[in-house]
Design a protein around this motif. Structure first.
Motif, PDB file in Angstrom:
ATOM      1  N   ARG A 162      -7.057  15.865   3.076  1.00 44.36           N
ATOM      2  CA  ARG A 162      -6.984  14.768   3.730  1.00 44.36           C
ATOM      3  C   ARG A 162      -7.972  13.655   3.046  1.00 44.36           C
ATOM      4  N   VAL A 163      -9.207  14.246   2.397  1.00 45.05           N
ATOM      5  CA  VAL A 163     -10.112  13.603   1.655  1.00 45.05           C
ATOM      6  C   VAL A 163      -9.064  13.034   0.428  1.00 45.05           C
ATOM      7  N   GLU A 164      -8.810  14.059  -0.313  1.00 41.34           N
ATOM      8  CA  GLU A 164      -7.897  13.862  -1.415  1.00 41.34           C
ATOM      9  C   GLU A 164      -6.894  12.784  -0.955  1.00 41.34           C
ATOM     10  N   GLN A 165      -6.293  12.853  -0.041  1.00 44.01           N
ATOM     11  CA  GLN A 165      -4.963  11.888   0.343  1.00 44.01           C
ATOM     12  C   GLN A 165      -5.692  10.520   0.300  1.00 44.01           C
ATOM     13  N   MET A 166      -6.850  10.350   1.042  1.00 42.23           N
ATOM     14  CA  MET A 166      -7.394   9.068   1.293  1.00 42.23           C
ATOM     15  C   MET A 166      -8.023   8.497  -0.104  1.00 42.23           C
ATOM     16  N   ILE A 167      -8.428   9.351  -1.064  1.00 41.86           N
ATOM     17  CA  ILE A 167      -8.929   8.973  -2.259  1.00 41.86           C
ATOM     18  C   ILE A 167      -7.820   8.345  -3.090  1.00 41.86           C
ATOM     19  N   SER A 168      -6.641   9.081  -3.175  1.00 39.34           N
ATOM     20  CA  SER A 168      -5.427   8.514  -3.735  1.00 39.34           C
ATOM     21  C   SER A 168      -5.031   7.269  -3.252  1.00 39.34           C
ATOM     22  N   VAL A 169      -5.171   6.887  -1.880  1.00 35.06           N
ATOM     23  CA  VAL A 169      -4.654   5.848  -1.341  1.00 35.06           C
ATOM     24  C   VAL A 169      -5.754   4.594  -1.694  1.00 35.06           C
ATOM     25  N   VAL A 170      -6.765   4.966  -1.504  1.00 36.42           N
ATOM     26  CA  VAL A 170      -8.081   3.997  -1.904  1.00 36.42           C
ATOM     27  C   VAL A 170      -8.076   3.365  -3.344  1.00 36.42           C
ATOM     28  N   GLN A 171      -7.370   4.226  -4.245  1.00 38.41           N
ATOM     29  CA  GLN A 171      -7.495   4.133  -5.806  1.00 38.41           C
ATOM     30  C   GLN A 171      -6.380   3.011  -6.041  1.00 38.41           C
ATOM     31  N   LYS A 172      -5.406   2.946  -5.231  1.00 32.89           N
ATOM     32  CA  LYS A 172      -4.420   2.164  -5.615  1.00 32.89           C
ATOM     33  C   LYS A 172      -4.360   0.760  -4.561  1.00 32.89           C
ATOM     34  N   LEU A 173      -5.613   0.720  -3.627  1.00 32.39           N
ATOM     35  CA  LEU A 173      -5.697  -0.423  -2.678  1.00 32.39           C
ATOM     36  C   LEU A 173      -5.841  -1.815  -3.686  1.00 32.39           C
ATOM     37  N   GLU A 174      -5.447  -3.044  -3.361  1.00 28.69           N
ATOM     38  CA  GLU A 174      -5.868  -4.110  -3.957  1.00 28.69           C
ATOM     39  C   GLU A 174      -6.846  -4.656  -2.762  1.00 28.69           C
ATOM     40  N   ASN A 175      -6.444  -4.680  -1.567  1.00 31.68           N
ATOM     41  CA  ASN A 175      -7.305  -5.069  -0.389  1.00 31.68           C
ATOM     42  C   ASN A 175      -7.674  -3.851   0.556  1.00 31.68           C
ATOM     43  N   GLU A 176      -8.925  -3.583   0.904  1.00 27.15           N
ATOM     44  CA  GLU A 176      -9.381  -2.598   1.607  1.00 27.15           C
ATOM     45  C   GLU A 176      -9.675  -2.851   3.017  1.00 27.15           C
ATOM     46  N   GLU A 177      -9.119  -4.285   3.449  1.00 23.28           N
ATOM     47  CA  GLU A 177      -9.416  -4.640   4.980  1.00 23.28           C
ATOM     48  C   GLU A 177      -8.585  -3.814   5.878  1.00 23.28           C
TER      49      GLU A 177
END
Length: 253
Positions: free
Chosen positions: A23-38
């Motif tokens: 799950r952490v790896e999934q989250m990191i992958s998502v955050v890496q592509k985020l332009e807005n973290e809100e």
């Protein structure tokens, strides 16, 4: 971006640990592509506050009974425990990445922790000491990933430090020194993050003079440029240090 499904609470301990890592790896992958973290911050907030079922959402305050309240409390505790494990895994991953000097991934891990800190600052309290090591810069004009590490670390410390019980005064003082140092030497985004964090740290340490001295330094810098910014090149209003401190005390902390 797909949102991961809830963790399976019936997993065995070993499987549960693997599931946390995945799950952490999934989250990191998502955050890496985020332009807005809100949105991600909002998602974590909802995970920690959502009701246990549609039934409990539909019940009015008058109808809510002890059973419903207990169910909601258990659901919140379960979700909080999951988030604590996710944060712990992220910190462990950061430490392991230090061996390979994988700074881009370390940066993403810290950004993910900053999201948790903004959603629920208490989650990061156990990790303040570990993450404090990332509140230092070796140079001016840092690469983007290094700048982001400093910004997010300052954010984490600023959000979580008010919840730190029995804080060591020497530790708080060192954090203040590091934040002031960065605020005096780095780029605008880092300065903004550090100033915000410093204000929150000072509310705990009660070292109001730290803020006052920094503002006096800022004023002195501007005052030294008064010929450039003053009307017709003439000096503006002159204020000594005591005058600046008086203004600061009347308008801030």
């Amino acid at each position: 971006v797909p949102i991961p499904a809830p963790l399976n609470s019936n997993s065995s301990k070993k499987l549960y640990t693997v599931e946390i890592k995945d799950r952490v790896e999934q989250m990191i992958s998502v955050v890496q592509k985020l332009e807005n973290e809100e949105f991600f911050v909002y998602m974590v907030e909802q995970m920690l506050t959502k009701k246990d079922s549609l039934e409990s959402k539909q019940e009015t305050k008058a109808d809510k009974n002890e059973k419903v309240e207990k169910r909601e409390k258990l659901e919140k505790e379960k979700n909080t425990s999951i988030c604590q494990k996710l944060c712990q895994q992220l910190v462990e991953m950061i430490l392991s990445l230090e061996e390979t000097k994988n700074r881009p991934k370390i940066s993403t891990c810290i950004s993910t922790l900053a999201i948790f800190a903004r959603a629920s600052p208490q989650l990061l309290v156990p990790h303040i000491t570990t993450l404090h090591t990332y509140l230092k810069a070796s140079a001016i004009g840092l690469p983007k990933e290094e700048s982001k590490i400093l910004q997010d670390t300052a954010c984490i410390i600023g959000e979580s430090i008010p919840f730190l019980e029995h804080a060591d005064p020497a530790f708080l003082a060192q954090i203040e020194v590091d934040l002031v140092s960065l605020a005096k030497s780095q780029s605008t985004p880092i300065i903004q993050s550090c100033i915000q964090a410093l204000c929150k740290v000072v509310t705990v340490s009660k070292h109001r003079a730290t803020i006052e001295d920094l503002l006096v330094t800022c004023y002195s810098t501007l005052d030294s440029l008064k010929v450039l910014i003053g009307k017709n090149g003439k000096a503006g209003i002159k204020m000594d240090k005591s005058s600046v401190v008086k203004v600061v005390r009347s308008t801030t902390i």
